[in-house]
Design a protein around this motif. Sequence first.
Motif, PDB file in Angstrom:
ATOM      1  N   UNK A 109      94.856  19.884   8.292  1.00 21.95           N
ATOM      2  CA  UNK A 109      94.060  20.973   8.878  1.00 21.95           C
ATOM      3  C   UNK A 109      93.305  21.731   7.792  1.00 21.95           C
ATOM      4  N   UNK A 110      93.952  21.886   6.635  1.00 22.57           N
ATOM      5  CA  UNK A 110      93.322  22.673   5.578  1.00 22.57           C
ATOM      6  C   UNK A 110      92.008  22.061   5.121  1.00 22.57           C
ATOM      7  N   UNK A 111      91.909  20.734   5.147  1.00 21.60           N
ATOM      8  CA  UNK A 111      90.655  20.107   4.720  1.00 21.60           C
ATOM      9  C   UNK A 111      89.515  20.467   5.671  1.00 21.60           C
ATOM     10  N   UNK A 112      89.818  20.536   6.977  1.00 22.89           N
ATOM     11  CA  UNK A 112      88.801  20.961   7.957  1.00 22.89           C
ATOM     12  C   UNK A 112      88.375  22.393   7.672  1.00 22.89           C
ATOM     13  N   UNK A 113      89.354  23.263   7.482  1.00 21.77           N
ATOM     14  CA  UNK A 113      89.044  24.670   7.254  1.00 21.77           C
ATOM     15  C   UNK A 113      88.214  24.857   5.982  1.00 21.77           C
ATOM     16  N   UNK A 114      88.522  24.098   4.948  1.00 20.28           N
ATOM     17  CA  UNK A 114      87.752  24.189   3.703  1.00 20.28           C
ATOM     18  C   UNK A 114      86.312  23.732   3.907  1.00 20.28           C
ATOM     19  N   UNK A 115      86.143  22.649   4.658  1.00 18.58           N
ATOM     20  CA  UNK A 115      84.781  22.151   4.920  1.00 18.58           C
ATOM     21  C   UNK A 115      83.998  23.164   5.750  1.00 18.58           C
ATOM     22  N   UNK A 116      84.643  23.779   6.735  1.00 13.18           N
ATOM     23  CA  UNK A 116      83.949  24.759   7.570  1.00 13.18           C
ATOM     24  C   UNK A 116      83.624  26.031   6.798  1.00 13.18           C
ATOM     25  N   UNK A 140      95.595  16.231  12.241  1.00 15.80           N
ATOM     26  CA  UNK A 140      95.322  17.668  12.183  1.00 15.80           C
ATOM     27  C   UNK A 140      95.157  18.235  13.596  1.00 15.80           C
ATOM     28  N   UNK A 141      96.169  18.929  14.129  1.00 12.58           N
ATOM     29  CA  UNK A 141      96.073  19.476  15.495  1.00 12.58           C
ATOM     30  C   UNK A 141      95.314  20.800  15.522  1.00 12.58           C
ATOM     31  N   UNK A 142      94.042  20.743  15.131  1.00  8.42           N
ATOM     32  CA  UNK A 142      93.282  21.982  14.950  1.00  8.42           C
ATOM     33  C   UNK A 142      92.972  22.691  16.275  1.00  8.42           C
ATOM     34  N   UNK A 143      93.109  21.989  17.386  1.00  8.56           N
ATOM     35  CA  UNK A 143      92.851  22.624  18.681  1.00  8.56           C
ATOM     36  C   UNK A 143      94.106  23.317  19.205  1.00  8.56           C
ATOM     37  N   UNK A 178      98.921  30.771  12.619  1.00  9.01           N
ATOM     38  CA  UNK A 178      98.942  29.541  13.414  1.00  9.01           C
ATOM     39  C   UNK A 178      99.688  29.775  14.728  1.00  9.01           C
ATOM     40  N   UNK A 179      99.046  29.440  15.832  1.00 14.44           N
ATOM     41  CA  UNK A 179      99.607  29.667  17.166  1.00 14.44           C
ATOM     42  C   UNK A 179     100.288  28.394  17.655  1.00 14.44           C
ATOM     43  N   UNK A 233      96.930  36.505  18.425  1.00 12.09           N
ATOM     44  CA  UNK A 233      96.447  35.372  19.224  1.00 12.09           C
ATOM     45  C   UNK A 233      94.922  35.272  19.138  1.00 12.09           C
ATOM     46  N   UNK A 234      94.431  34.088  18.896  1.00 13.55           N
ATOM     47  CA  UNK A 234      92.987  33.891  18.813  1.00 13.55           C
ATOM     48  C   UNK A 234      92.429  34.011  17.412  1.00 13.55           C
ATOM     49  N   UNK A 235      93.251  34.433  16.443  1.00 12.51           N
ATOM     50  CA  UNK A 235      92.739  34.607  15.079  1.00 12.51           C
ATOM     51  C   UNK A 235      92.218  33.301  14.497  1.00 12.51           C
ATOM     52  N   UNK A 236      93.007  32.233  14.643  1.00 15.81           N
ATOM     53  CA  UNK A 236      92.612  30.951  14.068  1.00 15.81           C
ATOM     54  C   UNK A 236      91.348  30.418  14.738  1.00 15.81           C
TER      55      UNK A 236
END
Length: 321
Positions: free
Chosen positions: A1-8, A22-25, A195-196, A232-235
Amino acid sequence: MLSVYMRLKYPNIVTGALAASAPILSTAGLGDPKQFFHDVTADFESYSSDCVNSVRNAFLQIEELAKRQEYQKIRDELSLCRAPSSDKDIHQLYGFLRNAFTLMAMLDYPYSVSFIQELPANPVKVACETMLNKTDLVKALRDTVGIVYNLTASVGSGKFTCYDIYTLYVECADPTGCGLGFDSLAWDYQACTEVDLCYESNGVTDMFPFLPFTEQDREKHCMEKWGVVPRPGWLKTQFWGDALTSATNIIFSNGDLDPWANGGVRKSLSPSLIAINIADGAHHLDLRGSNPADPASVINARKMESKIIAEWVKKKETNVF
């Protein structure tokens, strides 16, 4: 997941990302809270429906014993170090037992591993064979979770004697398990603040006891343990949730055996947001080193990932982006 967050977050310095398992959803609070334990169950169902029925019925037998407060029998049947004596103890017992199946589903590799937990090759298959080897279902359940807990037990000379359910499993803000030690404390805090992970089992869409974990349960735990209130909703706000189509250069790989897979991106969203689904693949199998037992699907996935990443690097070097 961290790689997605870094790219974004830092597309100016991160050219692309490989997000394996990566269960980003689901970790952003999106999706069905029943999905995770449904998918754990599906792994065992794919081996044998009798296996799933036996696990479910074993839990029902324990539930009946608990209702009659036959705590000593529960202790004897499951080889517990101490007999449960309250609803709290039974809740802990259920979490302890469920956690073993979660780990075996996640780490269902075709070879033995010591990653997170020492496990044999194909632990789901081994678990079902163990579960179906006895007519006494509660004792069969005891032996099945022993695939996970026996190998890490260290009592006296190292010989297994009994399960200490409060030592081997610690309840936290992640119902899929935080693990043990200092790392588990860090993850628990992160599950309280960022993380929720409000997932639940119910015994209907899965084979486990009814163990809800709502936002209210999360808030109560986090306030009592850490003195913090979850957001809730922060991520979802910080890292886009499912509104990803304007992003680029991300590979989302998921193994079909991984219970986290359906909490991630399973379909390509654009020519540069690419989903790779790996048949017979467990949790981030593609990131592990090659092994003679690897299925052809993961070998092909690694080749695809390497090719795509090489194209990103080439374009970056020639300033094509």
